[in-house]
Scaffold this motif. Structure first.
Motif, PDB file in Angstrom:
ATOM      1  N   ASN A  99       0.868  -1.169   0.000  1.00  0.00           N
ATOM      2  CA  ASN A  99       0.000   0.000   0.000  1.00  0.00           C
ATOM      3  C   ASN A  99       0.914   1.232   0.000  1.00  0.00           C
ATOM      4  O   ASN A  99       1.104   1.916   1.009  1.00  0.00           O
ATOM      5  CB  ASN A  99      -0.899  -0.013   1.239  1.00  0.00           C
ATOM      6  N   TYR A 100       1.478   1.524  -1.171  1.00  0.00           N
ATOM      7  CA  TYR A 100       2.534   2.520  -1.252  1.00  0.00           C
ATOM      8  C   TYR A 100       2.033   3.937  -0.984  1.00  0.00           C
ATOM      9  O   TYR A 100       2.753   4.747  -0.374  1.00  0.00           O
ATOM     10  CB  TYR A 100       3.196   2.455  -2.631  1.00  0.00           C
ATOM     11  N   ASP A 101       0.825   4.240  -1.412  1.00  0.00           N
ATOM     12  CA  ASP A 101       0.317   5.601  -1.220  1.00  0.00           C
ATOM     13  C   ASP A 101       0.158   5.919   0.266  1.00  0.00           C
ATOM     14  O   ASP A 101       0.591   6.981   0.743  1.00  0.00           O
ATOM     15  CB  ASP A 101      -1.011   5.775  -1.942  1.00  0.00           C
ATOM     16  N   GLU A 102      -0.463   5.000   1.005  1.00  0.00           N
ATOM     17  CA  GLU A 102      -0.654   5.223   2.438  1.00  0.00           C
ATOM     18  C   GLU A 102       0.688   5.196   3.174  1.00  0.00           C
ATOM     19  O   GLU A 102       0.898   5.947   4.127  1.00  0.00           O
ATOM     20  CB  GLU A 102      -1.602   4.173   3.015  1.00  0.00           C
ATOM     21  N   ALA A 103       1.565   4.315   2.725  1.00  0.00           N
ATOM     22  CA  ALA A 103       2.887   4.244   3.358  1.00  0.00           C
ATOM     23  C   ALA A 103       3.619   5.569   3.200  1.00  0.00           C
ATOM     24  O   ALA A 103       4.225   6.087   4.157  1.00  0.00           O
ATOM     25  CB  ALA A 103       3.702   3.106   2.745  1.00  0.00           C
ATOM     26  N   MET A 104       3.532   6.140   2.014  1.00  0.00           N
ATOM     27  CA  MET A 104       4.216   7.407   1.801  1.00  0.00           C
ATOM     28  C   MET A 104       3.606   8.521   2.649  1.00  0.00           C
ATOM     29  O   MET A 104       4.327   9.403   3.148  1.00  0.00           O
ATOM     30  CB  MET A 104       4.171   7.775   0.317  1.00  0.00           C
TER      31      MET A 104
END
Length: 862
Positions: free
Chosen positions: A291-296
């Motif tokens: 979940n790259y967007d939330e991680a960022m």
């Protein structure tokens, strides 16, 4: 029924092993004015020690209040009534009380089964208001740390503010006890179906049950000493202790409750570093779930505490360039980006071809000088990606003039725009930029660049007017010497620049250097200037180079014609530059100055290297190096010029050097060709000024086999005739001196052998008749003795002449000891023999002289 007040700070022994606090006061609760009833609730508030406020709730709906210093019995009592409309049988008991203190506000909540009331204790008498027509039948009442009243009913838990009912939480079950502890809601709930009791701790902010425990029958619930205490019906006590922050977080991490952990650290007001660590772990968890967007979004919150390279490396590997761009943008917004981060962000924009974002990033800075990124790094990155417009914008806004011009000139070749930009700069900045990029500008825009340089170096033009507000600016104008290096491949432009400068500025501090450079340009034969076959100048002054290939394809005859034209043009240019060079040599050495405004040695070297005869002749003549002047004529075999030069420089009457004629005679004597006409002219001047003896002339000319005796026949005849006349004059003078000497000798002999008869009858001094005593001198002068006074040893009339002779004799004797003077006169004389004869005649050199004669005889020079 009594109220006992104990002082816990005072302990006394009761004759047992244990001690108990001292009871400071015992009060009767009920009096004649306050009739006795069943106590259903009890609450104490310490207002300001020792003042306390005690509220006692009764089953008849009344609240007995006791306020004051109870230990000293300085108290007042009053009663509050909740329900008035009901009969005694139906009066509602007070099931819960709660004090609300907020600044100056002092209020009391009262809860009955049928209502929730609020009393304002600041007014006299206290006024009450009903907040809700539904109360609570159990003792499930508490106050939160935000001064909210909490009531637990079977269907939910309600919160009350001063203006009425607020939010509620739907927890099913009968709430036997309600409490509040450090932001947690405490509930003892009885399950009607199973009959069991459960103790729950609710984290309302995070919407979770922080703790749950099945318990026995609970009689009391307390929150003291930082713990929760449950007192059971069987007299046992259960202590519930809150875990430390680290243990809580570990437990939440194991259950992947990262959002709860974040809210927990924020609610506990933990430091930013601890919060960032939780956010990092949450970001790592989301990253592992792809979940790259939330991680960022979580990593962005760690900026300032987490090393950016940790996040950047993750998203470089995953090729999540959009997320990486977002992170780098936030990093720049907070001013924590390094040069590498700026480069990476700009590379991301260029890879995404997102010109809009690139422009926003570049142009979002409103205040000049306060950039959130490294300016030079941004310029380099934009240049590398061919975003020249953005690079120029950053450079111009940041005042990086060198970078702005580098882009214009090296990347875009926009020379006119570069020149306009330089014109808009301050003079000091314009000078620096021209030094840096002048070579390119001179190559493509020579005339316009020279105009800018003239404006910089002189007191004219827009550039100087901009700096004229500074009083020291005009005295600190840059020197043309500072810009010489930009003309290294364009000497023609350099010559034009220096010529224009010298025409405008006559007293430059760098005149010597400027004139030296101009002389080198004027006198250099191999000056590289635009060839007509290869270059031309267009209307705007731009240098345009033609294609060499077209020239290579011309026919042989046409090529010869063009080469001839080139040679003619080069020769004309060379002659014109020589003319200018000679004019500069003369104008830069005014007659009133001893030294010229250029380096003389350098000028001589340049003239010799480039065979510039006119310049050499002028310099040698100004330096009075007359022999070098005639040497120049000799090298070029210019006989007419040589003789004309000697006429001008060899005239001793005009300060010339007559020895030049001797050098000239030696030259023609060794020439080895017929030069009779020239020799005759030279002999005329030698004879006129008596420069050389005839024997030297004969010996010199005898070395030239091409000369005949007829050349010097007349000269020798005249010299012999002249010498004969001189000999005759000398002979007559000798005879005269011999006669005079003979007469003197006879007179001396007569004085020695014969008596003198003095016949003067008058005194030579006073002219009176001579009488005795008288003094007679051998010079035939007679004086009264009184006229002579004490000086009777010498004749007053002849003494001055005699003293002059003695003084001359002493001077001659003194000079005879000065050998250097003697030899110097011999060397400088045209006829050394005459000097020696003069010394003999004066008696300086004689056989009777011991010192000087012996010294002179022993001298090799003599």
């Amino acid at each position: 029924m009594c109220l006992k007040v104990f002082d816990l700070a005072k302990m006394h022994d009761e004759g047992s092993s244990t001690s108990s606090p001292e009871c400071v006061q015992i009060l009767r609760i009920f009096t004649n004015q306050f009739r006795e009833a069943k106590i259903t609730s009890f609450l104490v508030l310490e207002e300001a020690p020792p003042i306390i406020f005690i509220a006692i709730g009764l089953d008849n709906g009344c609240i007995y209040c006791i306020q004051g210093d109870i230990a000293r019995e300085r108290i007042k009592r009053f009663k509050l009534q909740v329900d008035y409309a009901h009969s005694d049988k139906d009066q509602s008991p007070i099931n819960g009380l709660g004090f609300r203190v907020d600044g100056q506000a002092f209020q009391l909540f009262a809860v009955t089964p049928n209502s929730v009331s609020l009393f304002n204790l600041q007014t006299q008498p206290p006024r009450g208001q009903t907040l809700d027509q539904i109360g609570s039948t159990a003792s499930s009442v508490a106050m939160s740390d935000r001064s909210e009243l909490i009531i637990g009913r079977s269907e939910a838990v309600y919160f009350y503010e001063v203006d009425g009912r607020g939010p509620c939480w739907a927890f099913e079950g009968e709430k036997k006890f309600i409490g509040w502890f450090r932001g947690y809601l405490l509930c003892v709930i009885a399950d009607q179906r199973t009959g069991k009791n459960t103790f729950n701790i609710y984290d309302l902010k995070n919407h979770l049950i922080a703790y749950s425990l099945a318990v026995k029958e609970v009689s009391h619930m307390l929150c003291e000493w930082g713990n929760i205490v449950l007192i059971m019906a069987d007299k046992s006590a259960l202590f519930i202790v809150e875990k430390d922050m680290e243990s809580k977080l570990d437990m939440l991490f194991k259950k992947n409750l990262y959002s709860v952990a974040i809210n927990l650290v924020q609610s506990q007001q933990a430091d930013a570093a601890a919060t960032a660590e939780v956010l990092r772990k949450y970001g790592d968890h989301l990253y592992s779930k792809q979940n790259y967007d939330e991680a960022m979004s979580q990593y962005i919150h760690t900026i300032g505490y987490l090393e950016p390279s940790f996040v950047i490396q993750k998203f470089l590997d995953a090729q999540r360039i959009y997320n990486l761009t977002n992170y780098l943008e936030k990093l720049h917004e907070k001013g924590l980006a390094s040069k590498d981060h700026t480069t990476l962000l700009l590379n991301c924009y260029t890879k995404l071809k997102d010109v809009t974002k690139l422009n926003v990033f570049i142009k979002s800075e409103e205040q000049v000088g306060e950039h959130k990124f490294d300016v030079e790094t941004a310029i380099r990155a934009c240049r590398a990606a061919n975003y020249h417009e953005q690079a120029m914008y950053v450079a111009k806004k940041a005042g990086k003039h060198e970078w702005y011009l580098k882009i214009l000139l090296e990347d875009l070749a926009m020379y006119d725009e570069a020149l306009q930009y330089i014109n808009s700069l301050e003079p000091s900045q314009a000078g620096v930029t021209v030094k840096e990029y002048g070579k390119l500008l001179i190559e493509h825009k020579p005339r316009e660049t020279i105009e800018i340089l003239i404006s910089l170096c002189t007191e004219e033009g827009d550039l100087v007017k901009k700096g004229a507000s500074n009083s020291n600016f005009l005295t600190m104008l840059p020197s043309p010497v500072d810009f010489l290096n930009i003309f290294v491949h364009h000497p023609q432009s350099l010559m034009e620049f220096l010529e224009r400068y010298t025409n405008k500025v006559k007293d430059s501090p760098a005149q010597v250097e400027i004139h030296n450079t101009l002389l080198e340009l004027y006198l250099s034969r191999d000056l590289n200037f635009p060839s007509l076959s290869q270059n031309s100048i267009n209307e705007n002054g731009d240098l345009r180079t033609d294609q060499l290939s077209s020239t290579a394809t011309m026919s042989e005859s046409n090529g010869k014609i063009i080469l001839d034209r080139n040679d003619v043009n080069e020769e004309k240019d060379w002659q014109e530059r020589q003319r200018k060079g000679l004019l500069l040599l003369k104008s830069a050495w005014p007659s009133e100055q001893e030294q010229p405004l250029y380096d003389v040695d350098l000028a001589i070297i340049l003239c010799e290297m480039n065979a510039f005869k006119e310049g050499l002749l002028y310099l040698y003549e100004k330096l009075k190096l007359y022999k070098e002047v005639i040497a120049c004529y000799m090298q070029s075999h210019d006989h007419e010029g040589l003789i004309a030069c000697c006429k001008r420089l060899g005239d001793s009457g005009k300060g010339g050097d007559p020895s030049l004629w001797s050098d000239l005679l030696n030259y023609f004597g060794e020439l080895g060709e017929d030069c009779s006409r020239e020799v005759k002219e030279i002999l005329m001047y030698i004879e006129r000024d008596d420069i050389l003896p005839p024997i030297i002339v004969l010996q010199t000319l005898s070395r030239n086999p091409c000369l005949s005796l007829s050349v010097i026949k007349d000269y020798i005849a005249r010299k012999l005739e002249q010498e004969s006349k001189l000999i005759e004059e000398d002979r007559r003078a000798i005879e005269k001196y011999q006669d005079e000497t003979s007469t003197m000798r006879k007179e001396i002999q007569d004085l020695r052998t014969n008596a003198r008869i003095f016949q003067l009858s008058k005194c030579t001094a006073c002219t009176f008749t001579l009488d005795l005593p008288a003094v007679h001198f051998m010079c035939m002068h007679s004086f009264h003795q009184r006229c002579l006074g004490d000086n009777d040893k010498e004749c007053p009339e002849c003494a001055p002449e005699y003293r002059a002779v003695l003084e001359k004799k002493r001077n001659l004797e003194q000079n005879s000891k000065n050998q250097d003077q003697f030899f110097q006169q011999v060397r400088n004389s045209k006829n050394g023999f005459s000097v020696i004869a003069e010394y003999f005649g004066k008696g300086i050199i004689s056989k009777t002289s011991n010192g000087p004669a012996e010294t002179l005889n022993s001298s090799s020079d003599f």
